[in-house]
Design a protein around this motif. Structure first.
Motif, PDB file in Angstrom:
ATOM      1  N   ARG A  85       0.880  -1.109  -0.014  1.00 54.32           N
ATOM      2  CA  ARG A  85      -0.137   0.059  -0.048  1.00 54.32           C
ATOM      3  C   ARG A  85       1.249   1.061  -0.108  1.00 54.32           C
ATOM      4  NH1 ARG A  85      -5.528  -1.600  -0.044  1.00 54.32           N
ATOM      5  NH2 ARG A  85      -5.661  -3.462   0.725  1.00 54.32           N
ATOM      6  N   ASP A  86       0.310   2.391  -0.567  1.00 52.61           N
ATOM      7  CA  ASP A  86       1.086   3.622  -0.630  1.00 52.61           C
ATOM      8  C   ASP A  86       0.963   4.371   0.667  1.00 52.61           C
ATOM      9  OD1 ASP A  86       2.439   5.612  -1.688  1.00 52.61           O
ATOM     10  OD2 ASP A  86       0.828   6.506  -2.452  1.00 52.61           O
ATOM     11  N   MET A  87       1.272   3.690   1.871  1.00 58.73           N
ATOM     12  CA  MET A  87       1.103   4.236   3.145  1.00 58.73           C
ATOM     13  C   MET A  87       2.186   3.855   4.212  1.00 58.73           C
ATOM     14  SD  MET A  87      -2.767   3.287   4.437  1.00 58.73           S
ATOM     15  CE  MET A  87      -3.482   3.536   2.885  1.00 58.73           C
ATOM     16  N   LYS A  88       2.770   4.361   5.189  1.00 52.21           N
ATOM     17  CA  LYS A  88       3.625   3.730   5.784  1.00 52.21           C
ATOM     18  C   LYS A  88       2.858   3.309   6.864  1.00 52.21           C
ATOM     19  CE  LYS A  88       7.496   5.027   8.704  1.00 52.21           C
ATOM     20  NZ  LYS A  88       8.530   6.009   9.013  1.00 52.21           N
ATOM     21  N   LYS A  89       3.163   1.681   7.374  1.00 50.30           N
ATOM     22  CA  LYS A  89       2.576   1.250   8.346  1.00 50.30           C
ATOM     23  C   LYS A  89       3.303  -0.012   8.679  1.00 50.30           C
ATOM     24  CE  LYS A  89      -2.224   2.178   7.977  1.00 50.30           C
ATOM     25  NZ  LYS A  89      -2.486   2.860   9.049  1.00 50.30           N
ATOM     26  N   ASP A  90       3.450  -0.435   9.947  1.00 50.03           N
ATOM     27  CA  ASP A  90       4.076  -1.536  10.234  1.00 50.03           C
ATOM     28  C   ASP A  90       3.378  -2.676   9.964  1.00 50.03           C
ATOM     29  OD1 ASP A  90       6.070  -0.021  11.903  1.00 50.03           O
ATOM     30  OD2 ASP A  90       4.923  -0.228  13.871  1.00 50.03           O
ATOM     31  N   ALA A  91       4.142  -3.693   9.373  1.00 49.83           N
ATOM     32  CA  ALA A  91       3.674  -4.925   8.716  1.00 49.83           C
ATOM     33  C   ALA A  91       4.417  -6.035   9.768  1.00 49.83           C
ATOM     34  CB  ALA A  91       4.030  -4.877   7.298  1.00 49.83           C
ATOM     35  N   ASN A 213      -4.288   7.790   8.039  1.00 54.41           N
ATOM     36  CA  ASN A 213      -3.080   7.012   8.340  1.00 54.41           C
ATOM     37  C   ASN A 213      -2.001   7.513   9.356  1.00 54.41           C
ATOM     38  OD1 ASN A 213      -1.438   5.021   7.506  1.00 54.41           O
ATOM     39  ND2 ASN A 213      -0.021   6.037   6.360  1.00 54.41           N
ATOM     40  N   PHE A 214      -1.791   8.881   9.275  1.00 52.83           N
ATOM     41  CA  PHE A 214      -1.061   9.161  10.114  1.00 52.83           C
ATOM     42  C   PHE A 214      -1.706   9.342  11.553  1.00 52.83           C
ATOM     43  CE2 PHE A 214      -0.837  13.287  12.796  1.00 52.83           C
ATOM     44  CZ  PHE A 214       0.504  13.619  13.124  1.00 52.83           C
ATOM     45  N   TRP A 215      -2.787   9.399  11.806  1.00 55.61           N
ATOM     46  CA  TRP A 215      -3.566   9.487  13.055  1.00 55.61           C
ATOM     47  C   TRP A 215      -3.687   8.059  13.579  1.00 55.61           C
ATOM     48  CZ3 TRP A 215      -3.583  13.748  15.667  1.00 55.61           C
ATOM     49  CH2 TRP A 215      -4.056  15.005  14.970  1.00 55.61           C
ATOM     50  N   SER A 216      -3.808   7.133  12.720  1.00 54.41           N
ATOM     51  CA  SER A 216      -3.842   5.648  13.073  1.00 54.41           C
ATOM     52  C   SER A 216      -2.470   5.167  13.422  1.00 54.41           C
ATOM     53  CB  SER A 216      -4.586   4.877  12.028  1.00 54.41           C
ATOM     54  OG  SER A 216      -3.559   4.726  11.060  1.00 54.41           O
ATOM     55  N   ARG A 217      -1.549   5.682  12.898  1.00 54.10           N
ATOM     56  CA  ARG A 217      -0.036   5.243  13.489  1.00 54.10           C
ATOM     57  C   ARG A 217       0.310   5.767  14.660  1.00 54.10           C
ATOM     58  NH1 ARG A 217       1.794   7.181   8.586  1.00 54.10           N
ATOM     59  NH2 ARG A 217       3.470   8.258   9.676  1.00 54.10           N
ATOM     60  N   MET A 218      -0.256   6.916  15.129  1.00 58.05           N
ATOM     61  CA  MET A 218       0.448   7.734  16.199  1.00 58.05           C
ATOM     62  C   MET A 218      -0.147   6.930  17.713  1.00 58.05           C
ATOM     63  SD  MET A 218      -0.335  11.608  17.425  1.00 58.05           S
ATOM     64  CE  MET A 218       0.439  12.246  15.780  1.00 58.05           C
ATOM     65  N   PRO A 219       0.527   6.627  18.475  1.00 58.10           N
ATOM     66  CA  PRO A 219       0.193   5.739  19.652  1.00 58.10           C
ATOM     67  C   PRO A 219      -0.162   6.873  20.871  1.00 58.10           C
ATOM     68  CG  PRO A 219       2.557   5.975  19.685  1.00 58.10           C
ATOM     69  CD  PRO A 219       2.249   6.625  18.355  1.00 58.10           C
ATOM     70  N   VAL A 220      -1.471   7.303  20.793  1.00 56.58           N
ATOM     71  CA  VAL A 220      -2.118   8.349  21.642  1.00 56.58           C
ATOM     72  C   VAL A 220      -2.668   7.796  22.863  1.00 56.58           C
ATOM     73  CG1 VAL A 220      -1.978  10.464  19.982  1.00 56.58           C
ATOM     74  CG2 VAL A 220      -3.884   8.804  20.112  1.00 56.58           C
ATOM     75  N   SER A 221      -2.717   8.679  23.748  1.00 55.41           N
ATOM     76  CA  SER A 221      -3.510   8.337  25.333  1.00 55.41           C
ATOM     77  C   SER A 221      -4.773   8.998  25.140  1.00 55.41           C
ATOM     78  CB  SER A 221      -2.726   8.357  26.300  1.00 55.41           C
ATOM     79  OG  SER A 221      -2.559   9.790  26.500  1.00 55.41           O
TER      80      SER A 221
END
Length: 241
Positions: A85-91, A213-221
């Motif tokens: 996919r054209d997005m940065k994510k851990d696989a 994609n940015f928001w989903s990758r961010m580990p937020v509390s």
């Protein structure tokens, strides 16, 4: 007790495949099925017939109109996908992903696993909402997996390490849930839309997907989410308002 993952079928096309997925789930003790916009409606008699002894999974299944709605009360989403996919994510492969799921489940966190439609798989907008992706190392000349096969594989990897799962910590991490991150993304998207940020119009869908994609990758509390909502409200507040 370790929380088991939710199996989220996104826009499934055939009732038989939904029923077969229910059987695969119950083989490994999974009962939380969520169905997003099934093509042939719900309830589906063909799904019931195919589920056989796993009918109770279908009886308790939740039907939703969107991935965000289906992910309610989930803290983390994996998206299953066979292609880059054209997005940065851990696989991760299924073994690695379900090891993570057991760890999070032991902390009292709910993991959701997204499975796409039989013909096309998940769309990029679906994958953008996940924190990580799962890919199966299959034959590159024939990478297609049946929906129920994919569910069965993930269920097997989930169950085979349960005996060795670590006990939950005394205090679980204060991670924001998927729906809390979704609402934060909606808030920022709405404000950016109003300000004219998404320009030119033909690039807007891609830009919005990149933000998701940015928001989903961010580990937020949860406190991070509240802070970002508050910061945005202050930024757009009119002087003297």
């Amino acid at each position: 007790m370790t929380k088991s993952p939710a199996i989220i079928l996104v826009r499934p096309q055939m009732g038989e495949n939904i029923g077969a997925a229910a059987r695969a789930m119950l083989n490994f003790g999974l009962t939380d099925m969520r169905v997003v916009a099934p093509r042939d409606g719900w309830p589906n008699p063909k799904a019931v017939a195919m589920a056989s002894g796993a009918g109770r999974v279908l009886d308790e299944a939740r039907v939703a109109e969107s991935v965000a709605e289906a992910a309610d009360q989930c803290d983390f989403l994996f998206a299953t996908t066979a292609r880059a996919r054209d997005m940065k994510k851990d696989a991760y492969n299924p073994e690695e992903a379900m090891k993570m799921a057991r760890k999070m489940g032991g902390q009292g966190r709910r993991v959701g696993i997204l499975f796409g439609p039989e013909r096309t798989g998940l769309e990029n907008d679906d994958v953008a909402r996940a924190q990580a992706v799962v890919t199966v190392p299959v034959n590159p000349e024939f990478p297609s997996l049946n929906l129920a096969q994919c569910v069965l594989l993930m269920g097997y990897e989930w169950s085979r390490g349960l005996a060795d799962a670590a006990p939950p910590p005394e205090t679980a991490p204060d991670h924001a849930t998927v729906i809390e991150v979704e609402r934060l993304a909606d808030h920022w998207e709405e404000r950016l839309e109003t300000s004219g940020f998404f320009f030119p119009p033909e690039k807007a869908p891609h830009m919005k997907r990149q933000f998701r994609n940015f928001w989903s990758r961010m580990p937020v509390s949860r406190s991070d989410v509240q802070l970002l909502h508050g910061a945005l409200r202050q930024l757009v507040r009119r002087p003297g308002g």
